[in-house]
Design an enzyme around this catalytic site. Structure first.
Site, mmCIF file in Angstrom:
data_model
loop_
_atom_site.group_PDB
_atom_site.id
_atom_site.type_symbol
_atom_site.label_atom_id
_atom_site.label_comp_id
_atom_site.label_asym_id
_atom_site.label_seq_id
_atom_site.Cartn_x
_atom_site.Cartn_y
_atom_site.Cartn_z
ATOM 1 N N GLY A 110 -25.157 19.587 40.959
ATOM 2 C CA GLY A 110 -24.374 18.506 40.404
ATOM 3 C C GLY A 110 -23.522 19.156 39.194
ATOM 4 N N ASP A 115 -28.817 18.077 32.786
ATOM 5 C CA ASP A 115 -30.463 17.433 32.892
ATOM 6 C C ASP A 115 -31.277 18.403 31.749
ATOM 7 O OD1 ASP A 115 -29.919 15.901 34.875
ATOM 8 O OD2 ASP A 115 -30.980 16.993 36.214
ATOM 9 N N MET A 163 -29.195 9.668 33.765
ATOM 10 C CA MET A 163 -29.885 10.553 34.646
ATOM 11 C C MET A 163 -30.552 11.545 34.057
ATOM 12 S SD MET A 163 -26.296 11.677 36.741
ATOM 13 C CE MET A 163 -25.866 11.037 38.374
ATOM 14 N N ARG A 177 -33.553 13.215 36.287
ATOM 15 C CA ARG A 177 -34.706 12.999 37.375
ATOM 16 C C ARG A 177 -35.825 13.195 36.686
ATOM 17 N NH1 ARG A 177 -31.821 17.162 40.859
ATOM 18 N NH2 ARG A 177 -30.761 16.055 42.361
ATOM 19 N N GLU A 193 -33.481 7.670 34.806
ATOM 20 C CA GLU A 193 -33.558 7.036 36.344
ATOM 21 C C GLU A 193 -34.700 7.374 36.727
ATOM 22 O OE1 GLU A 193 -30.504 9.581 38.068
ATOM 23 O OE2 GLU A 193 -31.512 11.433 37.684
ATOM 24 N N GLN A 248 -21.318 10.249 33.388
ATOM 25 C CA GLN A 248 -22.279 11.108 32.110
ATOM 26 C C GLN A 248 -22.072 12.554 32.411
ATOM 27 O OE1 GLN A 248 -26.575 9.998 32.210
ATOM 28 N NE2 GLN A 248 -25.603 8.965 33.875
ATOM 29 N N ARG A 249 -21.630 12.867 33.743
ATOM 30 C CA ARG A 249 -21.268 14.276 33.803
ATOM 31 C C ARG A 249 -20.022 14.740 34.095
ATOM 32 N NH1 ARG A 249 -24.615 14.596 39.742
ATOM 33 N NH2 ARG A 249 -22.860 14.197 41.023
HETATM 34 O O1 F6P Z 1 -27.211 17.644 38.406
HETATM 35 C C1 F6P Z 1 -28.439 17.020 38.073
HETATM 36 C C2 F6P Z 1 -28.116 15.424 38.472
HETATM 37 O O2 F6P Z 1 -26.970 14.933 37.877
HETATM 38 C C3 F6P Z 1 -29.448 14.709 38.064
HETATM 39 O O3 F6P Z 1 -29.557 14.252 36.666
HETATM 40 C C4 F6P Z 1 -29.344 13.501 39.037
HETATM 41 O O4 F6P Z 1 -30.400 12.762 39.532
HETATM 42 C C5 F6P Z 1 -28.479 14.349 40.292
HETATM 43 O O5 F6P Z 1 -27.877 15.235 39.906
HETATM 44 C C6 F6P Z 1 -27.820 13.360 41.163
HETATM 45 O O6 F6P Z 1 -27.501 14.116 42.124
HETATM 46 P P1 F6P Z 1 -26.242 14.138 43.253
HETATM 47 O O7 F6P Z 1 -25.174 14.838 42.505
HETATM 48 O O8 F6P Z 1 -26.646 14.696 44.343
HETATM 49 O O9 F6P Z 1 -25.995 12.447 43.410
#
Ligand code: F6P
Length: 407
Positions: free
Chosen positions: A11, A141, A185, A187, A242, A298-299
């Site tokens: 991600g 994360d 987010m 995990r 999450e 958020q990312r």
């Molecule tokens: O990169 C980590 C993350 O952002 C986690 O926090 C989140 O659960 C996951 O990636 C989501 O993944 P994807 O990009 O596959 O939706």
């Protein structure tokens, strides 16, 4: 030294491209040709790569790249098989790398991506290949072992805390009972959710409850807590990870419907926690509830990055090239915090075997799940990482980004 190649994996973060810019600059300053893998190792297997000097041509391009969200080269979630199970795939990768005279392979990623560095390094040693493998950390994360924190985490915290401050203002606009649940987010690691705690300040009452995935989430206890709080406060704002689970290990987002879709590392997509809780609270308490999933914003919020974070991300890329130039192999760049006030870190390289596939979680003693709060240690740990701003380069009222021409 021959050429180098760099890929992005997993991600993205708002500053992952700053690390790419760092590797590119580190190579360029040492007259080394820098290739970029398209969609990480998965694209490399299809011989998809670009000569980055044909894409990043000016100092302005480097500045734009640093401010561009998502992975500029594209990303992948791809698990390399063990070498005993599929030697062919390794031979294919090494022959592609040989074709373009690669001396060092850099991979910008989190703990799953470091599994790729570990496996390729192990294979190269076993087969006496000359290519070196270096990991550059990234993940919102913040769950990478050994390093004090990861590039991308500080900017995500800055965005989360800013957005929550704004949501808290909005939530108090009516003189009526309401509950807002914000899903963050992370995990299995609650570092990012911890950012909700830094909102409390003299101009903001902060969130009312915070729940991290490190501790079992008890729904009944949660409802009681909300009921009690409602006796003295009309508007409640609650931050949840999450990944919170009940005592049976069931994700709260799966209480109503199980999600069987897994990625190649066995991770489930966990969204829906805030929605589930908002529905449960509405049924139990009958007041207005609203679920807000910050989701990928958020990312990728490159309009609000932390200066500390973007600078560290860039320097981690430059440093990685220096580590390779000094002959190191099978290493990941890590940060050591030498002081919190004033904030200071050292960069080092560390053996990838201690980092690949390991998940670093928030220490249990920093979480008070009974009261739905986190300790001051977590707040003090996060605060230096969100400091300073680096603004986008605006064109026509919108942030300008760097776009890859070839793919
Ligand atoms: O990169 C980590 C993350 O952002 C986690 O926090 C989140 O659960 C996951 O990636 C989501 O993944 P994807 O990009 O596959 O939706």
């Amino acid at each position: 030294m021959g050429n180098i190649i760099v890929g992005q994996s997993g991600g993205p973060t708002a500053v992952i491209n700053a690390s790419l810019a760092g590797v590119f600059k580190g190579g360029k300053d040492n007259n080394i040709k820098v290739y970029g893998m398209i969609n990480g190792i998965q694209g490399l297997l299809d011989e998809k790569y670009v000569d980055l000097s044909q894409e990043i041509k000016t100092d302005l391009d480097i500045e734009l790249l640093k401010r561009t969200p998502s992975a500029y080269l594209g990303s992948c979630r791809f698990k390399l098989p063990n070498m005993e199970d599929n030697e062919e795939i390794y031979e294919k990768i090494f022959s592609i790398l040989k074709k373009i005279d690669i001396d060092t392979f850099f991979y910008i990623g989190g703990n799953d991506s470091m599994d790729t560095i570990k496996k390729l390094h192990t294979y190269s040693i076993a087969k006496n290949k000359k290519i070196k493998f270096i990991g550059v950390p990234k993940t919102i994360d913040n769950d990478l072992a050994v390093t004090d924190h990861t590039p991308g985490f500080g900017s995500a915290c800055k965005y989360i805390a800013t957005t929550i401050k704004e949501i808290i203002k909005d939530a108090t606009v009516y003189d009526a009972k309401n509950i807002t649940i914000i899903e963050i987010m992370g995990r299995n690691a609650g570092w990012l959710t911890g950012a909700a705690a830094i909102t409390k300040s003299n101009d903001c009452s902060g969130v009312d409850l915070i729940y991290l995935p490190e501790v079992v989430f008890d729904i009944e206890e949660f409802i009681d807590k909300v009921k009690k709080l409602q006796k003295t406060k009309k508007s409640l704002v609650i931050a949840v990870s999450e990944g919170i689970k009940n005592k049976n290990g069931v994700n709260i987002c799966e209480l109503e419907e199980e999600n069987t879709l897994l990625d190649c590392f066995g991770h489930k997509s966990l969204s829906g926690t805030a929605n589930t809780l908002a529905r449960i609270l509405y049924k139990k308490l009958g007041c207005k509830t609203r679920a807000i999933e910050l989701n990928t914003t958020q990312r990728c919020a490159s309009h609000l990055v932390s200066e500390v974070d973007i600078n560290e991300s860039f320097l981690a890329g430059v440093y990685a090239v220096n580590v390779a130039l000094s002959g190191e192999n099978g290493k990941v760049i890590v940060f050591e915090r030498t002081s919190n006030t004033p904030y200071n870190i050292n960069m080092k390289s560390h053996n990838v075997y201690d980092i690949a596939n390991v998940e670093k979680r928030v220490p249990i003693e920093w979480i008070d799940s009974k009261n739905g709060t986190v300790s001051n240690e977590l707040i003090e740990y996060i605060k230096p990482l969100i400091q300073g701003e680096v603004y986008p380069i605006m064109v026509d009222g919108l942030p300008k980004h760097l776009k890859l021409n070839r793919y």
